[in-house]
Design an enzyme around this catalytic site. Structure first.
Site, PDB file in Angstrom:
ATOM      1  N   PRO A 296      12.197  12.941 -15.296  1.00  0.00           N
ATOM      2  CA  PRO A 296      11.160  11.971 -15.666  1.00  0.00           C
ATOM      3  C   PRO A 296      11.382  10.608 -15.010  1.00  0.00           C
ATOM      4  O   PRO A 296      12.523  10.147 -14.913  1.00  0.00           O
ATOM      5  CB  PRO A 296      11.323  11.859 -17.182  1.00  0.00           C
ATOM      6  CG  PRO A 296      12.772  12.132 -17.421  1.00  0.00           C
ATOM      7  CD  PRO A 296      13.197  13.116 -16.360  1.00  0.00           C
ATOM      8  N   GLY A 297      10.322   9.993 -14.563  1.00  0.00           N
ATOM      9  CA  GLY A 297      10.400   8.631 -14.030  1.00  0.00           C
ATOM     10  C   GLY A 297       9.491   7.721 -14.844  1.00  0.00           C
ATOM     11  O   GLY A 297       9.926   6.942 -15.679  1.00  0.00           O
ATOM     12  N   ARG A 298       8.202   7.900 -14.601  1.00  0.00           N
ATOM     13  CA  ARG A 298       7.190   7.047 -15.203  1.00  0.00           C
ATOM     14  C   ARG A 298       7.301   6.961 -16.734  1.00  0.00           C
ATOM     15  O   ARG A 298       7.188   5.889 -17.310  1.00  0.00           O
ATOM     16  CB  ARG A 298       5.801   7.597 -14.828  1.00  0.00           C
ATOM     17  CG  ARG A 298       4.644   6.690 -15.169  1.00  0.00           C
ATOM     18  CD  ARG A 298       3.313   7.419 -14.929  1.00  0.00           C
ATOM     19  NE  ARG A 298       3.210   8.023 -13.627  1.00  0.00           N
ATOM     20  CZ  ARG A 298       2.714   7.422 -12.546  1.00  0.00           C
ATOM     21  NH1 ARG A 298       2.243   6.203 -12.635  1.00  0.00           N
ATOM     22  NH2 ARG A 298       2.667   8.058 -11.391  1.00  0.00           N
ATOM     23  N   ARG A 334      -0.323  -0.214  -6.983  1.00  0.00           N
ATOM     24  CA  ARG A 334      -0.966   0.928  -7.646  1.00  0.00           C
ATOM     25  C   ARG A 334      -2.487   0.816  -7.739  1.00  0.00           C
ATOM     26  O   ARG A 334      -3.182   1.795  -7.496  1.00  0.00           O
ATOM     27  CB  ARG A 334      -0.338   1.188  -9.021  1.00  0.00           C
ATOM     28  CG  ARG A 334       1.143   1.562  -8.936  1.00  0.00           C
ATOM     29  CD  ARG A 334       1.707   2.083 -10.239  1.00  0.00           C
ATOM     30  NE  ARG A 334       1.086   3.344 -10.589  1.00  0.00           N
ATOM     31  CZ  ARG A 334       0.134   3.502 -11.491  1.00  0.00           C
ATOM     32  NH1 ARG A 334      -0.298   2.468 -12.196  1.00  0.00           N
ATOM     33  NH2 ARG A 334      -0.385   4.665 -11.710  1.00  0.00           N
ATOM     34  N   TYR A 338      -3.934   3.912  -5.746  1.00  0.00           N
ATOM     35  CA  TYR A 338      -4.355   5.030  -6.606  1.00  0.00           C
ATOM     36  C   TYR A 338      -5.575   4.696  -7.441  1.00  0.00           C
ATOM     37  O   TYR A 338      -5.927   5.462  -8.339  1.00  0.00           O
ATOM     38  CB  TYR A 338      -3.235   5.408  -7.588  1.00  0.00           C
ATOM     39  CG  TYR A 338      -1.875   5.630  -7.001  1.00  0.00           C
ATOM     40  CD1 TYR A 338      -1.653   6.635  -6.060  1.00  0.00           C
ATOM     41  CD2 TYR A 338      -0.794   4.857  -7.411  1.00  0.00           C
ATOM     42  CE1 TYR A 338      -0.377   6.850  -5.550  1.00  0.00           C
ATOM     43  CE2 TYR A 338       0.479   5.071  -6.905  1.00  0.00           C
ATOM     44  CZ  TYR A 338       0.680   6.068  -5.977  1.00  0.00           C
ATOM     45  OH  TYR A 338       1.937   6.281  -5.482  1.00  0.00           O
ATOM     46  N   CYS A 365      -4.643 -10.875   2.502  1.00  0.00           N
ATOM     47  CA  CYS A 365      -5.845 -10.751   3.330  1.00  0.00           C
ATOM     48  C   CYS A 365      -6.284  -9.299   3.456  1.00  0.00           C
ATOM     49  O   CYS A 365      -6.169  -8.683   4.517  1.00  0.00           O
ATOM     50  CB  CYS A 365      -5.568 -11.324   4.704  1.00  0.00           C
ATOM     51  SG  CYS A 365      -4.903 -12.972   4.614  1.00  0.00           S
ATOM     52  N   GLU A 366      -6.736  -8.730   2.380  1.00  0.00           N
ATOM     53  CA  GLU A 366      -7.229  -7.342   2.344  1.00  0.00           C
ATOM     54  C   GLU A 366      -8.210  -7.274   1.187  1.00  0.00           C
ATOM     55  O   GLU A 366      -7.905  -7.774   0.096  1.00  0.00           O
ATOM     56  CB  GLU A 366      -6.103  -6.356   1.989  1.00  0.00           C
ATOM     57  CG  GLU A 366      -4.977  -6.235   2.969  1.00  0.00           C
ATOM     58  CD  GLU A 366      -5.189  -5.133   3.994  1.00  0.00           C
ATOM     59  OE1 GLU A 366      -6.118  -4.327   3.834  1.00  0.00           O
ATOM     60  OE2 GLU A 366      -4.406  -5.104   4.951  1.00  0.00           O
ATOM     61  N   TYR A 394       6.847   2.461 -10.353  1.00  0.00           N
ATOM     62  CA  TYR A 394       6.126   2.366  -9.078  1.00  0.00           C
ATOM     63  C   TYR A 394       5.505   0.975  -8.912  1.00  0.00           C
ATOM     64  O   TYR A 394       4.445   0.821  -8.326  1.00  0.00           O
ATOM     65  CB  TYR A 394       5.085   3.498  -8.958  1.00  0.00           C
ATOM     66  CG  TYR A 394       5.727   4.852  -9.230  1.00  0.00           C
ATOM     67  CD1 TYR A 394       6.626   5.385  -8.308  1.00  0.00           C
ATOM     68  CD2 TYR A 394       5.521   5.539 -10.416  1.00  0.00           C
ATOM     69  CE1 TYR A 394       7.277   6.585  -8.566  1.00  0.00           C
ATOM     70  CE2 TYR A 394       6.165   6.733 -10.688  1.00  0.00           C
ATOM     71  CZ  TYR A 394       7.045   7.249  -9.757  1.00  0.00           C
ATOM     72  OH  TYR A 394       7.700   8.428 -10.015  1.00  0.00           O
TER      73      TYR A 394
HETATM   74  C1  LIG Z   1       8.392  11.291  -8.215  1.00  0.00           C
HETATM   75  C2  LIG Z   1       9.168  12.452  -8.650  1.00  0.00           C
HETATM   76  C3  LIG Z   1       9.556  12.589  -9.984  1.00  0.00           C
HETATM   77  C4  LIG Z   1       9.156  11.621 -11.061  1.00  0.00           C
HETATM   78  O1  LIG Z   1       7.796  11.679 -11.355  1.00  0.00           O
HETATM   79  P1  LIG Z   1       7.221  10.865 -12.609  1.00  0.00           P
HETATM   80  O2  LIG Z   1       5.777  11.144 -12.576  1.00  0.00           O
HETATM   81  O3  LIG Z   1       7.531   9.436 -12.384  1.00  0.00           O
HETATM   82  O4  LIG Z   1       7.882  11.406 -13.829  1.00  0.00           O
HETATM   83  C5  LIG Z   1      10.340  13.678 -10.310  1.00  0.00           C
HETATM   84  N1  LIG Z   1      10.703  14.597  -9.396  1.00  0.00           N
HETATM   85  C6  LIG Z   1      10.335  14.504  -8.107  1.00  0.00           C
HETATM   86  C7  LIG Z   1      10.780  15.533  -7.153  1.00  0.00           C
HETATM   87  C8  LIG Z   1       9.545  13.438  -7.682  1.00  0.00           C
HETATM   88  O5  LIG Z   1       9.175  13.362  -6.412  1.00  0.00           O
END
Ligand SMILES: *Cc1c(COP(=O)(O)O)cnc(C)c1O
Length: 441
Positions: A296-298, A334, A338, A365-366, A394
């Protein structure tokens, strides 16, 4: 506490603990916005703007939520470093017991610099160079997540040259639609990621037969900001079919890595809770004897970060009204990249102000340089502070120096304490290392 919408609720407050009181770590006290017990107005005076502010309590709580969601199965959380890679954040997560999902040598070195445990790192990414593979093997990473037949051959060659056995896991592409933005969908057949399911078995045979590789697991990561559990369930079920086939073939795996990708509420989304996601993972994996890895990241850092910015001025064109702020697309890309939504609110009390429909834009400037478009916002004044929510993932990690803008400062808050965990970049740093070459005229 009364003057904010659902967007300031961090992810756990959306659904995980129904009936339980919301606990926000970006709160209002007497109408004024705080990060935990730190006044954002005072912080801006001390540190300047734009500044990323991270809440330690929120990161900690999200980590524990994911951890608890997987209680009952042996598991390792490998935090996706690319979401927010500040050393203070990595160190905090490391101390909480997290492993790491890394995608470059730079991220490996960050984990090591933060005191993180490289043996709990998995190395993902679709294009690993020889030197990166060698460094990861030397660091003793848990495994390399292999993205193609070519990469498997490359890893074997590097391991042979070093006289070691590379721990590998194949990243398979389960071909499921995560129903998210096309730039962050990674598990569809047409994406560049992973190994097609029909090819995986033969590659496992190849790896298992090699003296320089050790098959340890299988993994998939189907995308990011996924709101429902169905795509995860579909992907895991397909991966488990492969695991069963491999078992029949005499190849037994130690772990299944189900990736990251769980979404968070930026606006009024209702993402599946970590709890529900965890139940889904557990119900599928139960009885297989596999150790579970998640990336997990986000969900850990997204709503634990806020971008603090100051209004430079206002501008009107026909029926369009612009609020120009000192944070721009180079600081938070973002919205431009996105079409992402980030809630924005004045830091000062704003309960009785009229709403105006405005574009919140930066000085770059965009035309793509916006943080919000056609957004109802309480009427703001020049020089006042705004908070951009949901900026922990991110955000700074994708910041650049475009338009020769120094990147923001980063601050970590815990209770009433705070620390600058990365000073604002200096102007001189912008051209550090550049050379005016004299090659004649
Ligand atoms: C970016 C990424 C994550 C994390 O994704 P989240 O949406 O931020 O949880 C995990 N594994 C891989 C391989 C990724 O590229």
């Amino acid at each position: 506490m009364a003057h904010h919408g659902p967007h300031v609720l961090d992810v756990l407050d959306s659904a995980a603990v129904p009936g339980q009181k919301h606990v926000n770590h970006f709160n209002r006290k007497n109408g004024e916005l705080f990060a935990e017990d730190v006044s954002l107005a005072q912080l801006a005076t001390a540190v300047g703007t734009p500044t990323y502010v991270y809440s330690q309590a929120t990161i900690t709580r999200h980590f524990h939520a994911v951890d608890q969601a997987l209680a009952g199965v042996p598991h390792t959380i490998c935090y996706a470093v690319k979401a927010c890679s500040n050393l203070a954040v990595l160190s905090l997560l490391g101390r909480l017991g997290s492993g790491f999902d890394i995608v470059s040598l730079g991220e490996l070195r960050r984990v090591q610099a933060a005191g993180g445990d490289a043996t709990k790192a998995v190395f993902s990414g679709v294009g690993k160079r020889d030197d990166e593979i060698a460094a990861a093997l030397a660091a003793g990473v848990h495994c390399l997540n292999v993205e193609s037949a070519g990469e498997l051959a490359r890893i074997e060659r590097v391991a042979r040259n070093l006289g070691v056995r590379a721990p590998i896991s194949l990243r398979v592409n389960p071909d499921v639609d995560p129903k998210t933005h096309k730039y962050i969908a990674t598990g569809l057949r047409e994406s560049k990621f992973g190994i097609a399911m029909p090819d995986a078995r033969a590659l496992y045979f190849q790896a298992a037969a090699s003296d320089h590789m050790r098959v340890v697991g299988v993994d998939c990561h189907i995308g990011s900001q996924i709101l429902e559990v169905a795509p995860f369930a579909e992907a895991i079920a397909k991966v488990l079919e492969l695991v069963a086939d491999l078992r029949t073939d005499g190849i037994s795996l130690e772990h299944i890595d189900v990736g990251g990708g769980l979404g968070i509420p930026y606006d009024d989304e209702k993402p599946a809770s970590p709890e529900l996601w965890g139940q889904t993972v557990k119900s599928l994996v139960a009885g297989t004897g596999l150790h579970v890895i998640v990336e997990p990241g986000r969900v850990i850092v997204g709503n634990a970060g806020l971008l603090l910015t100051r209004v430079i001025g206002k501008k009107q064109h026909d029926d369009k009204e612009f609020v120009i702020v000192d944070a721009a697309m180079n600081d938070l890309i973002r919205p431009a990249l996105y079409d992402a939504y980030h809630a924005i609110e004045p830091v000062a009390t704003h309960a009785n102000r009229p709403l105006r429909t405005v574009d919140v834009v930066g000085p770059v400037c965009e035309s793509g340089d916006f943080l919000a478009v056609d957004r109802p916002l309480p009427e703001v004044q020049e020089d006042e502070l705004l908070g951009v929510f949901g900026a922990g993932a991110y955000g700074m990690a994708m910041a650049s120096n475009y338009n020769s803008r120094p990147r923001p400062a980063e601050v970590l808050v815990s209770g009433a304490q705070w620390a600058v965990v990365r000073p604002r970049e200096t102007l001189e740093a912008l051209w550090q290392g550049e050379v005016i070459a004299d090659l004649g005229d």
